[in-house]
Design an enzyme around this catalytic site. Sequence first.
Site, PDB file in Angstrom:
ATOM      1  CD  GLU A  69      48.520  52.050  69.464  1.00  0.00           C
ATOM      2  OE1 GLU A  69      49.678  51.788  69.064  1.00  0.00           O
ATOM      3  OE2 GLU A  69      48.262  52.944  70.309  1.00  0.00           O
ATOM      4  CG  ASP A 129      52.203  56.998  60.870  1.00  0.00           C
ATOM      5  OD1 ASP A 129      52.011  58.197  61.165  1.00  0.00           O
ATOM      6  OD2 ASP A 129      53.304  56.445  60.943  1.00  0.00           O
ATOM      7  CG  ASP A 151      58.160  57.080  70.596  1.00  0.00           C
ATOM      8  OD1 ASP A 151      59.119  57.694  71.101  1.00  0.00           O
ATOM      9  OD2 ASP A 151      58.290  55.988  70.012  1.00  0.00           O
ATOM     10  CE  LYS A 155      69.317  57.804  68.956  1.00  0.00           C
ATOM     11  NZ  LYS A 155      69.864  56.728  68.087  1.00  0.00           N
ATOM     12  CG  ASP A 187      56.331  59.646  81.641  1.00  0.00           C
ATOM     13  OD1 ASP A 187      56.092  59.635  80.419  1.00  0.00           O
ATOM     14  OD2 ASP A 187      57.173  58.895  82.175  1.00  0.00           O
ATOM     15  CB  THR A 226      46.510  56.501  79.864  1.00  0.00           C
ATOM     16  OG1 THR A 226      47.833  56.746  80.362  1.00  0.00           O
ATOM     17  CG2 THR A 226      45.969  57.774  79.231  1.00  0.00           C
ATOM     18  CD  GLU A 227      45.223  51.267  79.660  1.00  0.00           C
ATOM     19  OE1 GLU A 227      44.239  50.602  79.329  1.00  0.00           O
ATOM     20  OE2 GLU A 227      45.530  52.345  79.101  1.00  0.00           O
ATOM     21  CE1 TYR A 228      53.389  52.588  78.382  1.00  0.00           C
ATOM     22  CE2 TYR A 228      51.588  53.194  76.908  1.00  0.00           C
ATOM     23  CZ  TYR A 228      52.737  52.454  77.167  1.00  0.00           C
ATOM     24  OH  TYR A 228      53.209  51.583  76.221  1.00  0.00           O
ATOM     25  CD  GLU A 229      47.211  60.361  83.954  1.00  0.00           C
ATOM     26  OE1 GLU A 229      46.942  61.302  84.723  1.00  0.00           O
ATOM     27  OE2 GLU A 229      46.625  60.167  82.868  1.00  0.00           O
TER      28      GLU A 229
END
Length: 246
Positions: A69, A129, A151, A155, A187, A226-229
């Site tokens: 992370e 990174d 992420d 662009k 997603d 995951t939390e995002y999921e």
Amino acid sequence: MRIRHIKGAEEAVAQSPYVINEPADFRGQWREKIFLNDNPIYLEVGMGMGKFIRTHALNNTDINYIGFEINTTVLYKSLKRYERLLEDLSKEKAGAGEMSEESGKENSGLKEAGESKKKLYNLRFIRQDARFLADDFADCEVDRIYLNFSDPWPKDKNANKRLTSPVFMKLYDRILKKDGVIEFKTDNEGLFDYSLQSIPESGWRIEAVTRDLHKDAVMNEGNIMTEYEEKFSGKGNPIFKLIASR
């Protein structure tokens, strides 16, 4: 979404015994020097708050997990949750107190397996990174890589920053065992469509694909969200997933 900085996060992360601050020092020696075993190594690149990798580590104590992370505040929050989980496991082992609600949810699968008294010695974190993966791991040192809700960098000029771009697929090709796999969830349909094209163009083979993971009985079996999921699927958004190998 802008993440509010937490005062003292840098110092806490730097001083944590669970964070490897100089990962390149252990290149080719993660099993011998860090985990003290010969178990497989699984990476999650961009782990966010860390629920996914914590749950995997709890349920699979015979696998070594490393969470990458880059955001210090996000890593700090994940570390606090990890430390709470360790405290709860210690209390349970001593027979004192009850688990916090959050830790209890993460630990439910482990308790069913009769493993709840084991501490998470198989999980470590790196603040870095992902471009430096090949500096941190020797060729073929890693067994599996997870990419969860990366992420999308929408662009075109930022396409090489996408974690499924040819730039990163080349890095994974170096550190991943020849029979290793990459599991990718998102997603973002645009990023998923891009990945379906960029991964084969990078010399990889896509083994499995779904455009609605939670309705796919085969690919959703054993899925850890995951939390995002949880957030995205709760809004009715489909979750895309693919598995890739050489």
